[in-house]
Design an enzyme around this catalytic site. Structure first.
Site, short mmCIF file in Angstrom:
data_model
loop_
_atom_site.label_atom_id
_atom_site.label_comp_id
_atom_site.label_asym_id
_atom_site.label_seq_id
_atom_site.Cartn_x
_atom_site.Cartn_y
_atom_site.Cartn_z
CD GLN A 162 18.51 58.81 34.89
OE1 GLN A 162 18.84 57.64 34.72
NE2 GLN A 162 19.07 59.80 34.23
CE1 TYR A 206 21.71 66.80 23.85
CE2 TYR A 206 23.45 67.23 25.44
CZ TYR A 206 23.04 67.06 24.14
OH TYR A 206 23.96 67.15 23.12
CG ASN A 224 17.21 63.27 37.59
OD1 ASN A 224 16.58 62.96 38.59
ND2 ASN A 224 18.34 62.68 37.25
CD GLU A 232 14.53 67.81 27.13
OE1 GLU A 232 14.14 67.21 26.12
OE2 GLU A 232 15.54 67.48 27.79
CG ASP A 245 22.05 62.93 31.31
OD1 ASP A 245 22.62 61.96 30.78
OD2 ASP A 245 21.08 62.81 32.09
CB CYS A 254 23.25 56.43 28.95
SG CYS A 254 22.82 57.21 27.38
CD GLU A 299 23.20 56.80 33.06
OE1 GLU A 299 22.74 57.94 32.90
OE2 GLU A 299 22.82 55.82 32.41
#
Length: 361
Positions: free
Chosen positions: A185, A213, A218, A234, A294, A319, A353
């Site tokens: 980020q 994801y 994070n 992931e 995400d 996003c 975002e």
């Protein structure tokens, strides 16, 4: 698309984004979005520069979208972190004074953290030798940074090939390794606000969480403390390795991470076919009450969207508010928008975002 850097206009620009998000979510009877602002300058923790030769010197350069022929030559970058702005002129002085560092250098990338770490990647159109390594070691020590040298098929590491970020979520400090070349980020301050919002929105749960994801973990780290256990997916090897390191560094032991795409996980949960990458993972042992997504700018594909429908709670960080709205439209018959938020990760651009919590009707 960007707009001019103008801190005096920041509040107006943020209000325009808020209005836009409100309009997109209005068909779903969404509540008023919480708005999380950004620092007006020095908020971006990473920056990538091409180098442009002029008058026998190389300058940091960026290019306007769609125009890679007209460089914008830079001495500093007000949206970049103070550490990046401090490093830029010193690094340029050093490469100008060193033929070894200067020769065929064409790109410089900076990655910094709120915790004070910094890493510089220097990219070359030539092989890097022992002479370069010696000069780079001296430079890294002088600047107190990690330094990566890259050329075709070559990567030399001075120090470490990651930086460490530290972020506070609900009174606990989480440590994150952020590898060179992997996604992170860019706006650390707003990222911290996102993590705290997601932590609060998920709430204390007695069941399990599925995360799609997950990147470098994070969101995984703080959200794992809110549930019994987590299954996270992931596909990037670099991100998977970083996530595993971050889980270990923070003593988070209730997360199982699998290298599957969202589409593959859907097949696994629907028992369409087995996956060797799920060896030793008992999917039937999970009591999933919530899913955290995400996704990339394209949003969730229809099959993944249908997968999320089976969960009571869907926590969604986006996003791209347009694809977020499209996904909500697909889920609206079974889930309502209970909470929503705008996170201004990218001031002075039209990018937004946002986050929503969807709860089964």
């Amino acid at each position: 698309m960007s707009v001019p850097f103008d801190p005096a206009s920041y509040d107006r620009q943020l209000e325009e984004k808020t209005v836009r998000l409100r309009e997109l979510l209005a068909p779903f009877d969404a509540p008023e979005p919480q708005v999380f602002d950004s620092p007006r300058e020095h908020y971006r923790l990473r920056a990538e520069f091409r180098l442009w030769r002029e008058d026998q010197k190389r300058y940091y350069a960026m290019f306007a979208p769609g125009d890679n022929r007209t460089p914008i030559l830079l001495e500093g970058l007000p949206i970049a972190s103070e550490r990046i702005n401090a490093l830029m002129p010193v690094l340029r002085e050093r490469w100008e004074a060193s033929p070894t560092l200067n020769h065929k250098l064409f790109q410089v990338d900076f990655l910094t953290t709120l915790a004070g770490d910094a890493m510089i990647t220097m990219c070359y159109h030539r092989p890097l030798d022992a002479e370069w390594q010696a000069a780079a070691e001296q430079l890294a020590a002088e600047l107190n940074v990690s330094l990566i040298g890259r050329s075709k098929g070559q990567k030399l590491i001075i120090g470490q090939d990651y930086v460490t970020e530290k972020l506070d979520v609900a009174g606990r400090t989480f440590s994150y390794r952020q590898p060179e070349g992997a996604f992170t980020q860019p706006n650390g301050t707003v990222n911290g606000k996102m993590l705290n919002w997601a932590f609060d929105a998920l709430g204390e749960r007695q069941d399990d969480l599925l995360e799609l994801y997950c990147g470098n973990g994070n969101f995984t780290l703080p959200l794992a403390t809110r549930v019994r256990k987590v299954l996270a997916t992931e596909i990037s090897k670099t991100s998977v390795n970083a996530a595993l390191s971050n889980l270990d560094d923070n003593g988070v032991d209730n997360v199982t991470l699998v290298r599957l795409s969202a589409e593959e996980l859907t097949e696994a949960l629907n028992e369409v076919r087995p996956f060797r990458r799920l060896h030793g993972v008992d999917l039937k042992s999970y009591d999933f009450g919530s899913v955290f997504v995400d996704p990339p700018r394209a949003g969730m594909d229809p099959d993944t969207c249908e997968l999320t429908r089976r969960f009571e709670r869907i926590l969604y960080i986006s996003c791209n508010p347009e694809t977020l709205a499209a996904n909500i439209a697909q889920l609206h018959d079974t889930h309502r928008v209970e909470r929503c938020a705008l996170f201004d990760q990218f001031p002075y651009t039209h990018h937004m975002e946002s986050g929503v919590l969807l709860v089964r009707r």
